[in-house]
Design a protein around this motif. Structure first.
Motif, mmCIF file in Angstrom:
data_model
loop_
_atom_site.group_PDB
_atom_site.id
_atom_site.type_symbol
_atom_site.label_atom_id
_atom_site.label_comp_id
_atom_site.label_asym_id
_atom_site.label_seq_id
_atom_site.Cartn_x
_atom_site.Cartn_y
_atom_site.Cartn_z
ATOM 1 N N CYS A 378 0.873 -1.508 -0.083
ATOM 2 C CA CYS A 378 -0.296 -0.496 -0.323
ATOM 3 C C CYS A 378 0.904 1.081 0.554
ATOM 4 O O CYS A 378 1.753 1.787 0.811
ATOM 5 N N MET A 380 -0.502 3.945 0.905
ATOM 6 C CA MET A 380 -0.817 5.335 1.429
ATOM 7 C C MET A 380 -0.231 4.371 2.654
ATOM 8 O O MET A 380 -1.138 5.203 3.929
ATOM 9 N N ILE A 408 -6.393 5.132 -2.115
ATOM 10 C CA ILE A 408 -6.061 6.411 -2.972
ATOM 11 C C ILE A 408 -6.921 5.497 -4.232
ATOM 12 O O ILE A 408 -6.910 5.645 -5.813
ATOM 13 N N GLU A 409 -7.139 4.011 -4.475
ATOM 14 C CA GLU A 409 -7.632 2.957 -5.093
ATOM 15 C C GLU A 409 -7.069 2.571 -6.267
ATOM 16 O O GLU A 409 -7.626 2.298 -7.833
ATOM 17 N N CYS A 410 -5.896 2.767 -5.691
ATOM 18 C CA CYS A 410 -4.755 2.287 -7.215
ATOM 19 C C CYS A 410 -4.840 1.380 -7.287
ATOM 20 O O CYS A 410 -4.439 0.034 -7.916
ATOM 21 N N SER A 412 -3.187 -1.872 -6.401
ATOM 22 C CA SER A 412 -2.140 -2.941 -5.461
ATOM 23 C C SER A 412 -2.388 -3.713 -3.804
ATOM 24 O O SER A 412 -2.003 -4.807 -4.584
HETATM 25 S S1 SF4 Z 1 -6.197 0.145 -3.065
HETATM 26 FE FE1 SF4 Z 1 -3.855 1.437 -2.898
HETATM 27 S S2 SF4 Z 1 -4.287 2.455 -1.520
HETATM 28 FE FE2 SF4 Z 1 -5.803 1.730 -1.058
HETATM 29 S S3 SF4 Z 1 -5.829 0.373 0.372
HETATM 30 FE FE3 SF4 Z 1 -4.554 -0.985 -2.010
HETATM 31 S S4 SF4 Z 1 -3.304 -0.496 -1.307
HETATM 32 FE FE4 SF4 Z 1 -3.983 0.623 -0.524
#
Ligand code: SF4
Ligand code: SF4
Length: 442
Positions: A378, A380, A408-410, A412
């Motif tokens: 993550c 963030m 941030i809805e990435c 990952s």
């Molecule tokens: S989507 Fe990205 S920012 Fe959101 S919890 Fe998962 S890894 Fe972290």
């Protein structure tokens, strides 16, 4: 010296950009019908100002902005309005759209005059022009650009960054733009700098695009008001907070926007669109879209008029290859899966990705084995597995305390999870619940 990057988390998905990176941008022929949604941006949808039977010219406003956080929508070509009605929309359920039958003449309206001195114009005049041209963030976020360029008076912006990172796998639209039209990008950057009274800006590009780094870097040095910053290849390097951290070392605090650290980030495509709006008075009616994936015969980069149905773009890319598995608008990490190829390309459609069935992840969801990989990934600094557990028990206040809104809805976390747990979907839901609770004053 190692290239700069963000320090926390991140992943390295196979980038698959070789499928289209060397393909020059080609204009997509117009389809039989254009479906132009009135909502293509974050904020209030535009209000229609045309009706069935009207004749329109390319660039003519067909929907007007409703308030400050809104932009107008323009006809992508000349033709006849067939209907104004709900139609397929990239973000989910059908939404109101203007359906235009092109007349083949592509005659342009001259509603917007070029600004006489684009680089020396009053900042408010530039902001008004950017809104009138319907410009939104073209990296996919689709936030109205004039709003981003309008910080409160007490906020001092000292850093402008153009985002040429394009860290989403498969996508090459920004890469091609940087190679083919660097002067439009730089001219747009100069306009943005003039809004804030700055004399230098930055362009962040991942090191997997050395040709773009070389070309834009050379032109930036020649022109003297920009610096290209090569960045390590790591997803999500192109996310705003990660980009700001990599280039300036500044950390945008939890729950705050880039302007909290004096920064404004714009996509390179947005900068080019700004230049068109101020220099020739052209509104945003087209964009570059990468049509790609192992599920199409000939991946391509196409200059696409807004409202072109995705089905038409797939045909222009040689049609489907193999057994169809998944259609995604955008990239595989943050794009939106869609089942309807009649959905139109809109201002935020950076890519149309077709994956054949054998490349679609189909492993059944298993139990969490507490491996911690999602936490490590993550960017963030969140604990995705904990957030998912909290929201599964409707513990909304606790999800808020664990900073769900910072996500941030990435994707990952979902990408690395060996148990195939749809973490990002769970956290997206958690964010919605947290925001609803905050609205109620909880
Ligand atoms: S989507 Fe990205 S920012 Fe959101 S919890 Fe998962 S890894 Fe972290
Ligand atoms: S990556 Fe998946 S299995 Fe591992 S801790 Fe996170 S949710 Fe659990």
């Amino acid at each position: 010296m190692a290239a700069r990057t963000f320090p926390l988390g991140g992943v390295h998905p196979p980038d698959q950009k070789h499928l289209s990176a060397a393909k020059p941008v080609e204009p997509a022929p117009l389809p039989d019908l254009l479906v132009v949604p009135l909502s293509q941006h974050i904020g209030a949808p535009a209000r229609p100002v045309v009706k069935k039977g009207d004749r329109v010219l390319a660039g003519q406003a067909i929907g007007e902005a409703v308030g400050f956080v809104s932009v107008p929508v323009h006809a992508p070509t000349s033709g006849k309005v067939l209907r104004v009605e709900p139609a397929p929309h990239p973000l989910g359920p059908p939404q109101p759209a203007v359906i235009i039958e092109p007349d083949g003449d592509d005659r342009w309206a001259d509603d917007l005059e070029p600004l006489t001195d684009p680089h020396g114009a009053d900042p408010d005049e530039i902001r008004q022009r950017i809104q009138a041209a319907g410009i939104v963030g073209m990296g996919g976020a689709t936030f109205p650009t004039h709003v981003k360029l309008s910080p409160p008076p007490e906020v001092k912006i000292d850093t402008v960054i153009l985002n040429g990172v394009e860290c989403e796998p498969y996508l090459t639209a920004d890469h091609r733009l940087m190679l083919e039209e660097p002067d439009r990008i730089l001219a747009g950057l100069r306009v943005i700098l003039s809004v804030f009274g700055l004399d230098k800006g930055y362009i962040g590009i991942e090191e997997n695009k050395p040709d773009a780094i070389e070309l834009l870097g050379r032109k930036a040095r020649e022109q003297g008001f920009a610096e290209v910053v090569p960045l390590a290849v790591k997803y999500p390097q192109g996310a705003e907070k990660q980009l700001i951290k990599a280039i300036t070392g500044r950390e945008v605090p939890s729950g705050q926007l880039p302007m909290a650290v004096g920064a404004v980030v714009q996509n390179v495509g947005t900068a080019a669109a700004i230049w068109d709006a101020v220099s020739v008075g052209r509104p945003l009616v087209e964009r570059i879209t990468t049509v790609t994936g192992e599920g199409v015969a000939e991946p391509r980069n196409l200059r696409v008029r807004i409202g072109t149905p995705v089905r038409h773009l797939i045909e222009l890319a040689g049609g489907l290859r193999g057994e169809p598995g998944k259609l995604i608008l955008g990239g595989p990490m943050m794009g939106i899966a869609h089942h309807d190829p009649d959905v139109p390309a809109v201002k935020g459609t950076s890519g149309v990705l077709l994956l054949p069935r054998d490349r679609v992840r189909t492993a059944p969801e298993g139990p969490c084995i507490r491996c911690g990989r999602c936490v490590d990934a993550c960017p963030m600094g969140l604990a995705p597995t904990t957030l998912r557990t909290l929201i599964a028990h409707e513990m909304v206040a606790e999800a808020d305390e664990w900073n769900a809104l910072d996500c941030i809805e990435c994707g990952s976390c979902s990408f690395v999870c060996p148990a195939a747990i749809p973490l990002v979907q769970a956290i997206r839901y958690a964010k919605g619940r947290v925001m609803a609770r905050r609205r109620k004053g909880g």
